[in-house]
Design a protein around this motif. Structure first.
Motif, PDB file in Angstrom:
ATOM      1  N   ALA A 545       0.739  -1.286   0.029  1.00 38.93           N
ATOM      2  CA  ALA A 545      -0.059   0.130  -0.114  1.00 38.93           C
ATOM      3  C   ALA A 545       0.949   1.245   0.010  1.00 38.93           C
ATOM      4  O   ALA A 545       0.632   2.051  -0.668  1.00 38.93           O
ATOM      5  N   ALA A 546       2.041   1.410   0.789  1.00 37.33           N
ATOM      6  CA  ALA A 546       2.854   2.499   1.051  1.00 37.33           C
ATOM      7  C   ALA A 546       3.365   2.524  -0.474  1.00 37.33           C
ATOM      8  O   ALA A 546       3.652   3.816  -0.783  1.00 37.33           O
ATOM      9  N   ALA A 547       3.851   1.400  -1.231  1.00 31.77           N
ATOM     10  CA  ALA A 547       4.518   1.690  -2.612  1.00 31.77           C
ATOM     11  C   ALA A 547       3.540   2.378  -3.562  1.00 31.77           C
ATOM     12  O   ALA A 547       3.991   2.911  -4.313  1.00 31.77           O
ATOM     13  N   GLU A 548       2.305   1.980  -3.337  1.00 34.09           N
ATOM     14  CA  GLU A 548       1.410   2.541  -4.204  1.00 34.09           C
ATOM     15  C   GLU A 548       0.768   3.970  -3.821  1.00 34.09           C
ATOM     16  O   GLU A 548      -0.119   4.372  -4.468  1.00 34.09           O
ATOM     17  N   GLY A 549       1.357   4.401  -2.824  1.00 32.70           N
ATOM     18  CA  GLY A 549       0.896   5.883  -2.237  1.00 32.70           C
ATOM     19  C   GLY A 549      -0.139   5.583  -1.370  1.00 32.70           C
ATOM     20  O   GLY A 549      -0.930   6.925  -1.465  1.00 32.70           O
ATOM     21  N   ILE A 550      -0.651   4.355  -0.859  1.00 32.00           N
ATOM     22  CA  ILE A 550      -1.667   4.515  -0.048  1.00 32.00           C
ATOM     23  C   ILE A 550      -1.449   4.726   1.444  1.00 32.00           C
ATOM     24  O   ILE A 550      -0.508   3.984   1.758  1.00 32.00           O
ATOM     25  N   THR A 551      -2.105   5.408   2.213  1.00 30.03           N
ATOM     26  CA  THR A 551      -1.691   5.388   3.756  1.00 30.03           C
ATOM     27  C   THR A 551      -2.884   4.876   4.491  1.00 30.03           C
ATOM     28  O   THR A 551      -3.947   5.449   4.654  1.00 30.03           O
ATOM     29  N   PRO A 552      -2.670   3.622   4.930  1.00 31.42           N
ATOM     30  CA  PRO A 552      -3.625   3.030   6.015  1.00 31.42           C
ATOM     31  C   PRO A 552      -3.572   3.739   6.940  1.00 31.42           C
ATOM     32  O   PRO A 552      -2.661   4.562   7.603  1.00 31.42           O
ATOM     33  N   PRO A 553      -4.793   3.788   7.987  1.00 30.05           N
ATOM     34  CA  PRO A 553      -4.885   4.548   9.362  1.00 30.05           C
ATOM     35  C   PRO A 553      -3.810   3.924   9.983  1.00 30.05           C
ATOM     36  O   PRO A 553      -3.298   2.700  10.009  1.00 30.05           O
ATOM     37  N   SER A 554      -3.209   4.878  10.830  1.00 30.26           N
ATOM     38  CA  SER A 554      -1.974   4.796  11.863  1.00 30.26           C
ATOM     39  C   SER A 554      -2.432   3.723  12.978  1.00 30.26           C
ATOM     40  O   SER A 554      -1.709   2.860  13.356  1.00 30.26           O
ATOM     41  N   VAL A 555      -3.642   3.829  13.226  1.00 31.47           N
ATOM     42  CA  VAL A 555      -4.131   2.870  14.382  1.00 31.47           C
ATOM     43  C   VAL A 555      -4.134   1.467  14.075  1.00 31.47           C
ATOM     44  O   VAL A 555      -3.832   0.727  14.797  1.00 31.47           O
ATOM     45  N   ILE A 556      -4.321   1.018  12.821  1.00 31.18           N
ATOM     46  CA  ILE A 556      -4.459  -0.093  12.629  1.00 31.18           C
ATOM     47  C   ILE A 556      -3.200  -0.805  12.167  1.00 31.18           C
ATOM     48  O   ILE A 556      -2.897  -1.837  12.589  1.00 31.18           O
ATOM     49  N   LYS A 557      -2.150   0.079  11.632  1.00 35.31           N
ATOM     50  CA  LYS A 557      -0.874  -0.335  11.275  1.00 35.31           C
ATOM     51  C   LYS A 557      -0.109  -0.603  13.034  1.00 35.31           C
ATOM     52  O   LYS A 557       0.543  -1.560  12.929  1.00 35.31           O
ATOM     53  N   ALA A 558      -0.550   0.198  13.784  1.00 38.51           N
ATOM     54  CA  ALA A 558       0.049  -0.011  14.862  1.00 38.51           C
ATOM     55  C   ALA A 558      -0.398  -1.215  15.794  1.00 38.51           C
ATOM     56  O   ALA A 558       0.173  -1.935  16.469  1.00 38.51           O
ATOM     57  N   ALA A 559      -1.742  -1.617  15.595  1.00 37.51           N
ATOM     58  CA  ALA A 559      -2.295  -2.568  16.130  1.00 37.51           C
ATOM     59  C   ALA A 559      -1.887  -4.132  15.554  1.00 37.51           C
ATOM     60  O   ALA A 559      -1.702  -5.054  16.206  1.00 37.51           O
ATOM     61  N   CYS A 560      -1.360  -3.955  14.418  1.00 33.40           N
ATOM     62  CA  CYS A 560      -0.569  -4.992  13.675  1.00 33.40           C
ATOM     63  C   CYS A 560       0.828  -5.225  14.236  1.00 33.40           C
ATOM     64  O   CYS A 560       1.327  -6.110  13.823  1.00 33.40           O
TER      65      CYS A 560
END
Length: 560
Positions: A545-560
């Protein structure tokens, strides 16, 4: 009208006193006179009281009518026909073998599964060679200590190991609240009553031959409906408040009843109170597992400024709740034998209930509508100011009167992804343009409704659907969420366990939703094109997602 048992006992006492002083004919004449005075059924009643044959009493009546002269002598002692039980020594054991096959007689008795009336027993004994009448059978049963008895509710179900401890805890809480002058109320819903000219248990004084006419069948009258009495009993003041509802017995109705009691009565009786203790059953609209009950109480605590503590009786012990035997039992006695023809009759009858110990009851009608099927999400429950006690926090808890975050309980649009998952709709991840995505969702919505109705019809046995639209359970995943999870799984090969963690659901739930969505895609004729990127973990998905310029919500990434 038949002769009462009290009359028979009175005659028995009279005969026992005077018979030793009378000869045989005098006894017959006395019994005949008593039988004629009693009227219909008198001969049988006198025969039972004198412990003699009905034919003997009938003979006395005939002698009185004929006016015969005195005989002048009495039969010597021991005269007359021998008792059947003396002539047939096997009669008594045979009868006991029928009435108690498991204890005294043959466990293979032919009447083991039959209602053992005296006529049935007499017929079976006659078939066995013991010619006997139903009356003789009844006399023998009484001699053996038998009587007609109903079932007794004394066997309790499985008891919780902390049952006695919970009773002691409730008693301590009640004593503490009463010592400080704070209100203690016992609440519950009384049995629902049909409104209309229906038969009501019990008897009431009426002119002879003029009973109150009621319907022959107890079918619900759609125009009148049912009455749902919810009772609040004040243990300290010995006062009852009953809110008679006309809709459903829901948690909102239960708490609304408590709210009405507090506004109209409780706040006046306890003007300095800052807390209230509620004792309730373990189930029903005020059960300890009912989330809506706690949510409604939290709102009442904020509104009234009261700290609301609830103590539930253990499962299977609802009859110990004070409202049952200090309020509801007296209401039932007060309206016994009286048809509950209207809601006004019900309210007025409840309000007129009193006892010698000073019980006073207020009742009012509640015609509000209380929808069913209201669900409380985990986020809503977590937001409640609920404090569980150290002892059995599931049964004992306190709701503090403090503001809390109001979690939006409105259903997510079923055709839109959850806000935290919207980033997965990017064309780089789905392989579809925005228009293609919208067209696919529109097609699947129609197919999903057909699929869901087919499943419901199968579960209901093809019965018509009765629930109102919008009152069902909140979907765990929207259709868009399910489609996104299916795309991620089949396009990138990400495991369902990892996707379940991303969507915060159980893997079993996700597996079922992906399977259903795949069936919908097959019906729509859509094939998911695999991506050259294979993603073994969630971190790989975030990196893509980051390589495609997509920014997921930080809370989800932190939870993972």
């Amino acid at each position: 009208m038949g002769v009462t048992q009290e009359t028979v006992e009175t005659l028995r006492a009279k005969f026992g006193t005077i018979f030793p002083h009378l000869d045989e004919r005098q006894r017959r004449l006395l019994m005949g006179a008593e039988a004629r005075a009693l009227g219909h059924g008198g001969i049988r009643a006198v025969a039972r009281a004198a412990d003699t044959r009905e034919a003997t009493v009938s003979l006395g009546v005939d002698e009185l009518d004929a006016g015969a002269e005195p005989l002048g002598r009495a039969r010597r002692r021991g005269g007359g026909r021998k008792r059947l039980v003396d002539l047939d020594p096997g009669l008594r054991p045979a009868l006991l073998a029928l009435v108690e096959p498991d204890e005294r007689g043959n466990p293979m008795s032919p009447l083991r599964w039959t209602t053992k009336s005296t006529r049935t027993l007499a017929a079976e004994l006659t078939q066995q060679g013991h010619r006997v009448s139903a009356d003789i059978v009844a006399d023998l049963l009484r001699e053996e200590g038998f009587s007609l008895q109903a079932n007794a509710k004394t066997i309790e179900g499985k008891q919780h190991p902390d049952r006695d401890g919970q009773f002691r805890y409730i008693n301590e809480q009640v004593t503490s609240y009463q010592h400080t002058g704070d209100p203690v109320i016992s609440v519950d819903t009384k049995k629902k009553e049909l409104v209309g000219e229906f038969k009501n248990a019990g008897r009431a004084w009426r002119p002879v031959g003029e009973p109150t006419a009621t319907r022959t069948h107890d079918f619900l009258d759609p125009g009148l409906g049912k009455a749902v009495p919810y009772g609040i009993y004040d243990l300290t003041a010995n006062a009852g408040w009953v809110n008679v509802g006309t809709d459903h017995d829901t948690a909102a109705f239960a708490v609304e009843s408590i709210r009405r009691w507090w506004k109209a009565s409780g706040s006046n009786d306890y003007p300095l109170a800052t807390r209230v203790l509620i004792t309730a059953d373990a189930g029903g609209s005020n059960g300890y597992r009912t989330r809506a009950w706690k949510a409604e109480l939290a709102a009442l605590a904020v509104e009234s400024g009261l700290e609301i503590t609830v103590c539930h009786f253990p499962p299977g012990t609802s009859k110990w709740n004070k409202v049952e035997h200090r309020l509801f039992s007296h209401i039932t006695m007060n309206w016994r034998g009286r048809p509950l023809s209207s809601h006004e009759v019900i309210v007025q009858t409840i309000a007129s209930t009193t006892t010698r110990t000073g019980l006073r009851v207020h009742a009012e009608l509640d015609t509000s509508i209380y929808p069913t099927g209201i669900t409380i999400s985990d986020r809503q429950m977590d937001a409640l100011p609920l404090q569980r006690h150290d002892w059995h926090g599931d049964w004992n808890y306190t709701l503090r009167p403090q503001a809390y975050a109001q979690v939006n309980g409105v259903l997510d649009p079923f055709d839109q992804p959850s806000p935290d998952l919207a980033w997965l709709c990017h064309p780089a991840l789905t392989g579809l343009t925005g228009l293609d995505w919208d067209a696919l969702i529109a097609t699947l919505l129609t197919l999903h409704d057909q699929q869901r109705e087919a499943h419901l019809d199968k579960r209901r046995g093809h019965r018509p659907r009765m629930a109102a639209p919008g009152t069902g359970r909140r979907p765990i995943l929207t259709l868009a969420d399910r489609l996104l999870s299916t795309f991620v799984h089949y396009r990138f090969g990400l495991s369902q366990v990892a996707i379940a963690e991303l969507f915060t659901v159980r893997p079993e739930t996700l597996n079922r939703r992906i399977r259903e969505t795949r069936q919908l895609l097959q019906e729509a004729g859509h094939t998911i094109q695999p991506s050259p990127h294979r993603l073994p973990t969630l971190e790989a998905l975030y990196d893509l997602a980051a390589a495609e310029g997509i920014t997921p919500p930080s809370v989800i990434k932190a939870a993972c």
